[in-house]
Design a protein around this motif. Structure first.
Motif, PDB file in Angstrom:
ATOM      1  N   PHE A 178       4.508  -2.516   3.113  1.00 49.15           N
ATOM      2  CA  PHE A 178       3.188  -3.143   3.219  1.00 49.15           C
ATOM      3  C   PHE A 178       2.087  -2.187   3.690  1.00 49.15           C
ATOM      4  O   PHE A 178       0.931  -2.608   3.841  1.00 49.15           O
ATOM      5  CB  PHE A 178       3.261  -4.364   4.137  1.00 49.15           C
ATOM      6  CG  PHE A 178       3.998  -5.517   3.515  1.00 49.15           C
ATOM      7  CD1 PHE A 178       3.406  -6.292   2.533  1.00 49.15           C
ATOM      8  CD2 PHE A 178       5.311  -5.795   3.881  1.00 49.15           C
ATOM      9  CE1 PHE A 178       4.086  -7.343   1.937  1.00 49.15           C
ATOM     10  CE2 PHE A 178       6.005  -6.847   3.298  1.00 49.15           C
ATOM     11  CZ  PHE A 178       5.388  -7.622   2.315  1.00 49.15           C
ATOM     12  N   THR A 179       2.420  -0.915   3.940  1.00 46.38           N
ATOM     13  CA  THR A 179       1.386   0.048   4.331  1.00 46.38           C
ATOM     14  C   THR A 179       1.256   1.174   3.323  1.00 46.38           C
ATOM     15  O   THR A 179       0.749   2.256   3.645  1.00 46.38           O
ATOM     16  CB  THR A 179       1.677   0.634   5.730  1.00 46.38           C
ATOM     17  OG1 THR A 179       2.994   1.196   5.745  1.00 46.38           O
ATOM     18  CG2 THR A 179       1.555  -0.430   6.805  1.00 46.38           C
ATOM     19  N   GLN A 180       1.730   0.951   2.103  1.00 43.29           N
ATOM     20  CA  GLN A 180       1.579   1.973   1.066  1.00 43.29           C
ATOM     21  C   GLN A 180       0.102   2.334   0.897  1.00 43.29           C
ATOM     22  O   GLN A 180      -0.749   1.461   0.732  1.00 43.29           O
ATOM     23  CB  GLN A 180       2.142   1.462  -0.254  1.00 43.29           C
ATOM     24  CG  GLN A 180       3.658   1.417  -0.312  1.00 43.29           C
ATOM     25  CD  GLN A 180       4.272   2.787  -0.087  1.00 43.29           C
ATOM     26  OE1 GLN A 180       4.007   3.736  -0.817  1.00 43.29           O
ATOM     27  NE2 GLN A 180       5.104   2.896   0.944  1.00 43.29           N
ATOM     28  N   GLY A 181      -0.192   3.627   0.949  1.00 46.23           N
ATOM     29  CA  GLY A 181      -1.571   4.077   0.786  1.00 46.23           C
ATOM     30  C   GLY A 181      -2.409   3.985   2.037  1.00 46.23           C
ATOM     31  O   GLY A 181      -3.583   4.374   2.025  1.00 46.23           O
ATOM     32  N   HIS A 182      -1.833   3.498   3.124  1.00 44.34           N
ATOM     33  CA  HIS A 182      -2.627   3.376   4.361  1.00 44.34           C
ATOM     34  C   HIS A 182      -2.988   4.747   4.902  1.00 44.34           C
ATOM     35  O   HIS A 182      -2.147   5.625   5.043  1.00 44.34           O
ATOM     36  CB  HIS A 182      -1.863   2.603   5.427  1.00 44.34           C
ATOM     37  CG  HIS A 182      -2.572   2.547   6.755  1.00 44.34           C
ATOM     38  ND1 HIS A 182      -3.704   1.774   6.954  1.00 44.34           N
ATOM     39  CD2 HIS A 182      -2.334   3.187   7.930  1.00 44.34           C
ATOM     40  CE1 HIS A 182      -4.113   1.943   8.210  1.00 44.34           C
ATOM     41  NE2 HIS A 182      -3.304   2.793   8.814  1.00 44.34           N
ATOM     42  N   GLU A 183      -4.247   4.914   5.209  1.00 40.84           N
ATOM     43  CA  GLU A 183      -4.734   6.127   5.867  1.00 40.84           C
ATOM     44  C   GLU A 183      -5.505   5.703   7.103  1.00 40.84           C
ATOM     45  O   GLU A 183      -6.342   4.818   7.044  1.00 40.84           O
ATOM     46  CB  GLU A 183      -5.615   6.942   4.917  1.00 40.84           C
ATOM     47  CG  GLU A 183      -4.855   7.471   3.700  1.00 40.84           C
ATOM     48  CD  GLU A 183      -5.721   8.358   2.819  1.00 40.84           C
ATOM     49  OE1 GLU A 183      -6.934   8.449   3.099  1.00 40.84           O
ATOM     50  OE2 GLU A 183      -5.182   8.940   1.870  1.00 40.84           O
ATOM     51  N   GLY A 184      -5.224   6.331   8.208  1.00 37.95           N
ATOM     52  CA  GLY A 184      -5.839   5.925   9.459  1.00 37.95           C
ATOM     53  C   GLY A 184      -4.778   5.623  10.486  1.00 37.95           C
ATOM     54  O   GLY A 184      -3.582   5.860  10.272  1.00 37.95           O
ATOM     55  N   PRO A 185      -5.172   5.073  11.636  1.00 34.91           N
ATOM     56  CA  PRO A 185      -4.209   4.870  12.710  1.00 34.91           C
ATOM     57  C   PRO A 185      -3.179   3.792  12.385  1.00 34.91           C
ATOM     58  O   PRO A 185      -3.474   2.786  11.741  1.00 34.91           O
ATOM     59  CB  PRO A 185      -5.088   4.453  13.899  1.00 34.91           C
ATOM     60  CG  PRO A 185      -6.345   3.924  13.291  1.00 34.91           C
ATOM     61  CD  PRO A 185      -6.550   4.694  12.026  1.00 34.91           C
TER      62      PRO A 185
END
Length: 333
Positions: free
Chosen positions: A97-104
Motif C-alpha cells: 500500500f506504499t508503492q511509489g511513496h516518497e517522503g517520511p
C-alpha cells in the motif's frame, strides 16, 4: 529557531485494533498520505504485542512467553518465529500500500529501557536488574533495528524512514519505580547518564535518519531525549503541565519536532478539529512562540496507540488527526 525536523502534518502512534494486516496498512497509507506508519496489531496475540514484536527483532538474544511475561532464553522458539512472521506479514502489507511513496514513513519499536523493564532474565527478574544484561540488550536491539530499517528501506525505496522508539517506562526507570518480580521492592534507578548513553547507542542504529521517542506517560524527560539525539518527541498533550513549558520551549527552539497526541485513544466523542488542537495553540501562546511556526514544528497524533479502540473509532480518530492538523495550519492563532 533552528531547522526543525520536517515530517507530515499528522500520523498514527503505532497500534491499531483488529488482526487484518492489509486492512491496517490500507488505513494507514490511505489516511496519512504524507506520513504513513507501519501498523501494529497486538490483538493477534503474543508476538504481535509491542514487547514481543521488538523481542523478535533482537540479534543473538531470544525471548519466549512465560505466565509472567516475556523471558530471555537460549535459542529462538515458536514465540520468536511467530513474532517475526507477523512482522513479515505487516511489512508485506505496508509494501503493497506504499508503492511509489516518497517522503517520511514511520516504523516503531520499543526502546531499550522499556524493553529492559519488561523482559525477564532466566531468574525471573527484569533485565533492568543487571547492568551487564542491559548493555547486551542495547547492543542486540541496535543491531536488530539496523537490519529491520534496512529491510523497510528495501521494500519502500522512496521513503525517508523515521524510527519511533516507544519508551513509556523510561521515567519510571529513571526514578526507580519499576517493581521487582516479588512486587515488594523496586529496582534501583538507572543513572541518567547511563540511560542517555544507552538511548544514544540505539538511536545510532538509524544512521543519518531521524528518530522520534514516544511516551504516553507523564513527565517525559525532554532534555535527556534531546541530548541522546532524538529529533522528535511524541507525547500525550493532556499529561503536560506548566512545569514542562521550559523544557518544551527549549526543545522547539532547538529544532525538535513535537508529535502532539491530542485525539483520545479510546472510544468516545470527538470534538471539532479546531477544538482538538486548542491545547497546542494554548501551549504555543504560553511559550511565546510564533504561531507561524506551529505547522512546521508540530505533527498531530492520537494520544497513544489505538489497540484498545473499536475499529470504527480508530478509523475516525486517525482521520480526525488529519483534519485537526489542517485546522492548525490554516488558523495557527
Amino acid at each position: 529557531m533552528n531547522d526543525t525536523l520536517r515530517l507530515g502534518p499528522a500520523t498514527g502512534v503505532g497500534s491499531l485494533p483488529g488482526d487484518d494486516a492489509r486492512e491496517a496498512a490500507k488505513t494507514s497509507a490511505g489516511t496519512f498520505e504524507d506520513f504513513p506508519f507501519l501498523p501494529e496489531l497486538p490483538a493477534r496475540g503474543p508476538g504481535a504485542d509491542m514487547i514481543g514484536r521488538t523481542a523478535g527483532m533482537l540479534v543473538e538474544l531470544y525471548a519466549r512467553v512465560e505466565p509472567s511475561g516475556w523471558r530471555l532464553g537460549d535459542r529462538p522458539g515458536r514465540d520468536t518465529r511467530r513474532a517475526r512472521a507477523w512482522l513479515g506479514e505487516d511489512l508485506d502489507a505496508l509494501e503493497e500500500f506504499t508503492q511509489g511513496h516518497e517522503g517520511p514513513l514511520k516504523v516503531q519499536a520499543v526502546g531499550p529501557w522499556t524493553l529492559a523493564a519488561a523482559l525477564e532474565l532466566r531468574s525471573g527478574e527484569a533485565v533492568l536488574s543487571d547492568a551487564g544484561a542491559c548493555r547486551d540488550l542495547v547492543a542486540s536491539l541496535a543491531e536488530g533495528l539496523r537490519l529491520h530499517l534496512a529491510e523497510v528501506a528495501r521494500r519502500v525505496p522512496g521513503a525517508r524512514i523515521v524510527l519511533q522508539l516507544d519508551e513509556p517506562s523510561l521515567t519510571a526507570v529513571l526514578r526507580g519505580q519499576v517493581r521487582t518480580a516479588s512486587g515488594y521492592r523496586t529496582h534501583r534507578a538507572v543513572d541518567r547518564q547511563i540511560a542517555e548513553d544507552g538511548l544514544r547507542d540505539v538511536l545510532a542504529a538509524h544512521a543519518g535518519g531521524p528518530v522520534v521517542v514516544h511516551s504516553c506517560a507523564p513527565d517525559v524527560p525532554f532534555a535527556l531525549l534531546r541530548r541522546a539525539g532524538a529529533a522528535g518527541v511524541s507525547f500525550d498533550l493532556s499529561l503536560l503541565t506548566e512545569r514542562d513549558d521550559e523544557r518544551i520551549g527549549e526543545a522547539v527552539e532547538g529544532g525538535t519536532r513535537l508529535l502532539a497526541g491530542v485525539v483520545p485513544a479510546t472510544d468516545g466523542p470527538l470534538s471539532d478539529p479546531a477544538g482538538s488542537v486548542m491545547g497546542v495553540r494554548t501551549l504555543w501562546r504560553r511559550l511565546g512562540l510564533s504561531p507561524g511556526l506551529l505547522a512546521e514544528a508540530v505533527t498531530v497524533t492520537p494520544a497513544c496507540g489505538l489497540a484498545g479502540a473499536s475499529p470504527e473509532y480508530a478509523r475516525r480518530a486517525l482521520a480526525h488527526c488529519v483534519r485537526a492538523a489542517r485546522s492548525l495550519a490554516d488558523d495557527p492563532e
